[in-house]
Design a protein around this motif. Structure first.
Motif, PDB file in Angstrom:
ATOM      1  N   ALA A  61       0.429   0.452  -9.233  1.00 14.29           N
ATOM      2  CA  ALA A  61      -0.700   0.889  -8.410  1.00 14.29           C
ATOM      3  C   ALA A  61      -1.944   0.047  -8.714  1.00 14.29           C
ATOM      4  CB  ALA A  61      -0.975   2.372  -8.629  1.00 14.29           C
ATOM      5  N   ILE A  62      -2.205  -0.221  -9.994  1.00 15.65           N
ATOM      6  CA  ILE A  62      -3.350  -1.063 -10.356  1.00 15.65           C
ATOM      7  C   ILE A  62      -3.190  -2.450  -9.748  1.00 15.65           C
ATOM      8  CG2 ILE A  62      -4.486  -2.238 -12.283  1.00 15.65           C
ATOM      9  CD1 ILE A  62      -3.974   0.276 -13.945  1.00 15.65           C
ATOM     10  N   TYR A  63      -1.979  -3.010  -9.821  1.00 14.70           N
ATOM     11  CA  TYR A  63      -1.720  -4.330  -9.242  1.00 14.70           C
ATOM     12  C   TYR A  63      -2.058  -4.349  -7.748  1.00 14.70           C
ATOM     13  CZ  TYR A  63       0.955  -8.101  -7.147  1.00 14.70           C
ATOM     14  OH  TYR A  63       1.324  -9.180  -6.393  1.00 14.70           O
ATOM     15  N   VAL A  64      -1.629  -3.333  -7.026  1.00 17.81           N
ATOM     16  CA  VAL A  64      -1.900  -3.283  -5.581  1.00 17.81           C
ATOM     17  C   VAL A  64      -3.389  -3.111  -5.316  1.00 17.81           C
ATOM     18  CG1 VAL A  64      -1.496  -1.974  -3.471  1.00 17.81           C
ATOM     19  CG2 VAL A  64       0.397  -2.460  -5.004  1.00 17.81           C
ATOM     20  N   PHE A  65      -4.048  -2.252  -6.072  1.00 17.48           N
ATOM     21  CA  PHE A  65      -5.473  -2.025  -5.844  1.00 17.48           C
ATOM     22  C   PHE A  65      -6.298  -3.271  -6.124  1.00 17.48           C
ATOM     23  CE2 PHE A  65      -4.494   2.615  -6.919  1.00 17.48           C
ATOM     24  CZ  PHE A  65      -4.271   2.923  -5.588  1.00 17.48           C
ATOM     25  N   ARG A 119      -7.683   4.636   2.689  1.00 17.17           N
ATOM     26  CA  ARG A 119      -9.091   4.967   2.495  1.00 17.17           C
ATOM     27  C   ARG A 119      -9.641   4.215   1.285  1.00 17.17           C
ATOM     28  NH1 ARG A 119     -10.497   7.573   7.047  1.00 17.17           N
ATOM     29  NH2 ARG A 119      -9.079   9.285   7.498  1.00 17.17           N
ATOM     30  N   ALA A 120     -10.886   3.812   1.387  1.00 12.29           N
ATOM     31  CA  ALA A 120     -11.530   3.127   0.263  1.00 12.29           C
ATOM     32  C   ALA A 120     -11.638   4.066  -0.938  1.00 12.29           C
ATOM     33  CB  ALA A 120     -12.907   2.618   0.676  1.00 12.29           C
ATOM     34  N   GLN A 121     -11.861   5.358  -0.684  1.00  9.80           N
ATOM     35  CA  GLN A 121     -11.933   6.320  -1.778  1.00  9.80           C
ATOM     36  C   GLN A 121     -10.592   6.427  -2.492  1.00  9.80           C
ATOM     37  OE1 GLN A 121     -12.683   7.156   1.406  1.00  9.80           O
ATOM     38  NE2 GLN A 121     -14.880   7.554   1.428  1.00  9.80           N
ATOM     39  N   GLY A 122      -9.495   6.272  -1.767  1.00 11.21           N
ATOM     40  CA  GLY A 122      -8.174   6.307  -2.378  1.00 11.21           C
ATOM     41  C   GLY A 122      -7.976   5.161  -3.343  1.00 11.21           C
ATOM     42  N   ARG A 123      -8.511   3.994  -2.980  1.00  9.93           N
ATOM     43  CA  ARG A 123      -8.417   2.834  -3.883  1.00  9.93           C
ATOM     44  C   ARG A 123      -9.235   3.084  -5.140  1.00  9.93           C
ATOM     45  NH1 ARG A 123     -11.585  -1.875  -4.580  1.00  9.93           N
ATOM     46  NH2 ARG A 123     -10.370  -3.550  -5.500  1.00  9.93           N
ATOM     47  N   GLN A 124     -10.446   3.616  -4.983  1.00 13.13           N
ATOM     48  CA  GLN A 124     -11.321   3.838  -6.137  1.00 13.13           C
ATOM     49  C   GLN A 124     -10.759   4.931  -7.053  1.00 13.13           C
ATOM     50  OE1 GLN A 124     -14.853   4.778  -3.999  1.00 13.13           O
ATOM     51  NE2 GLN A 124     -15.367   2.645  -3.584  1.00 13.13           N
ATOM     52  N   ILE A 125     -10.395   6.056  -6.475  1.00  7.77           N
ATOM     53  CA  ILE A 125      -9.863   7.159  -7.276  1.00  7.77           C
ATOM     54  C   ILE A 125      -8.521   6.763  -7.877  1.00  7.77           C
ATOM     55  CG2 ILE A 125      -9.007   9.538  -7.172  1.00  7.77           C
ATOM     56  CD1 ILE A 125     -11.123   9.991  -4.943  1.00  7.77           C
ATOM     57  N   VAL A 177       0.847  -1.202   0.000  1.00 10.42           N
ATOM     58  CA  VAL A 177       0.000   0.000   0.000  1.00 10.42           C
ATOM     59  C   VAL A 177       0.876   1.244   0.000  1.00 10.42           C
ATOM     60  CG1 VAL A 177      -1.709   1.293   1.338  1.00 10.42           C
ATOM     61  CG2 VAL A 177      -1.940  -1.173   1.079  1.00 10.42           C
ATOM     62  N   MET A 178       1.937   1.216   0.795  1.00 10.19           N
ATOM     63  CA  MET A 178       2.870   2.357   0.790  1.00 10.19           C
ATOM     64  C   MET A 178       3.532   2.508  -0.574  1.00 10.19           C
ATOM     65  SD  MET A 178       4.601   2.275   4.557  1.00 10.19           S
ATOM     66  CE  MET A 178       5.646   3.624   4.157  1.00 10.19           C
ATOM     67  N   GLY A 179       3.868   1.389  -1.200  1.00  9.88           N
ATOM     68  CA  GLY A 179       4.465   1.439  -2.531  1.00  9.88           C
ATOM     69  C   GLY A 179       3.524   2.018  -3.564  1.00  9.88           C
ATOM     70  N   ALA A 180       2.241   1.649  -3.475  1.00 10.29           N
ATOM     71  CA  ALA A 180       1.253   2.202  -4.411  1.00 10.29           C
ATOM     72  C   ALA A 180       1.099   3.707  -4.210  1.00 10.29           C
ATOM     73  CB  ALA A 180      -0.090   1.502  -4.240  1.00 10.29           C
ATOM     74  N   ALA A 181       1.093   4.146  -2.952  1.00 11.51           N
ATOM     75  CA  ALA A 181       0.988   5.579  -2.681  1.00 11.51           C
ATOM     76  C   ALA A 181       2.200   6.317  -3.231  1.00 11.51           C
ATOM     77  CB  ALA A 181       0.845   5.820  -1.181  1.00 11.51           C
ATOM     78  N   ILE A 182       3.379   5.752  -3.038  1.00 11.30           N
ATOM     79  CA  ILE A 182       4.595   6.383  -3.555  1.00 11.30           C
ATOM     80  C   ILE A 182       4.567   6.417  -5.082  1.00 11.30           C
ATOM     81  CG2 ILE A 182       7.097   6.096  -3.758  1.00 11.30           C
ATOM     82  CD1 ILE A 182       7.014   5.078  -0.816  1.00 11.30           C
ATOM     83  N   ALA A 183       4.093   5.339  -5.696  1.00 10.73           N
ATOM     84  CA  ALA A 183       3.992   5.303  -7.165  1.00 10.73           C
ATOM     85  C   ALA A 183       3.047   6.395  -7.662  1.00 10.73           C
ATOM     86  CB  ALA A 183       3.524   3.926  -7.627  1.00 10.73           C
ATOM     87  N   LEU A 184       1.928   6.589  -6.965  1.00 13.46           N
ATOM     88  CA  LEU A 184       0.995   7.650  -7.366  1.00 13.46           C
ATOM     89  C   LEU A 184       1.621   9.028  -7.166  1.00 13.46           C
ATOM     90  CD1 LEU A 184      -2.379   6.237  -5.999  1.00 13.46           C
ATOM     91  CD2 LEU A 184      -1.740   6.551  -8.386  1.00 13.46           C
ATOM     92  N   PHE A 185       2.387   9.214  -6.076  1.00 15.38           N
ATOM     93  CA  PHE A 185       3.066  10.495  -5.863  1.00 15.38           C
ATOM     94  C   PHE A 185       4.064  10.773  -6.980  1.00 15.38           C
ATOM     95  CE2 PHE A 185       2.470   9.907  -1.040  1.00 15.38           C
ATOM     96  CZ  PHE A 185       1.317  10.653  -1.040  1.00 15.38           C
ATOM     97  N   VAL A 186       4.859   9.771  -7.331  1.00 13.69           N
ATOM     98  CA  VAL A 186       5.892   9.953  -8.356  1.00 13.69           C
ATOM     99  C   VAL A 186       5.253  10.222  -9.716  1.00 13.69           C
ATOM    100  CG1 VAL A 186       7.724   8.763  -9.628  1.00 13.69           C
ATOM    101  CG2 VAL A 186       7.654   8.647  -7.127  1.00 13.69           C
TER     102      VAL A 186
END
Length: 127
Positions: free
Chosen positions: A114-118, A75-81, A19-28
């Motif tokens: 990010a898609i893989y993690v979600f 957050r569930a909204q974070g996964r959806q968005i 989850v942290m990796g997906a967040a970092i990927a979205l930030f980058v």
């Protein structure tokens, strides 16, 4: 003096690494999109289409960063968005790669991860 909490005090749960990796990927990816949008405004004198693409890139970057914050907080909204933004990012990355922009591979890797993690970790987004 030690900073270790007493044994009866509950510790906050650690965030899952994926989850942290997906967040970092979205930030980058979001940071690169914002940077690309700002750089595109430098070439805005070449036509109105570049201005539209620059605004689209800025919007994608801003929403990616916002989704990264929501994902970091599980957050569930974070996964959806994040899923929607990542799919749009992958499609735009593929279109850019077809046009010969090889740096689009960074978008594909970040948004693809990010898609893989979600998809594989839906239970982690329950807040």
């Amino acid at each position: 003096m030690s900073q270790v909490p007493p044994s009866g005090t509950p510790r906050p749960a650690a965030k899952p690494p994926l989850v942290m990796g997906a967040a970092i990927a979205l930030f980058v990816a979001g940071g690169f999109a914002v940077l690309g949008g700002l750089l595109a405004f430098g070439f805005a004198g070449f036509g109105g289409l570049i201005v539209i693409l620059a605004l689209l890139s800025l919007a994608l970057g801003a929403v990616s960063i916002w989704a990264g914050f929501l994902t970091l907080n599980q957050r569930a909204q974070g996964r959806q968005i994040g899923m929607v933004v990542s799919i749009v990012g992958v499609v735009l990355g593929l279109l850019s790669l077809i046009q010969g922009q090889f740096l689009a591979i960074l978008y594909l890797l970040a948004y693809g991860f990010a898609i893989y993690v979600f998809v594989t970790q839906p239970a982690e987004f329950n807040r």
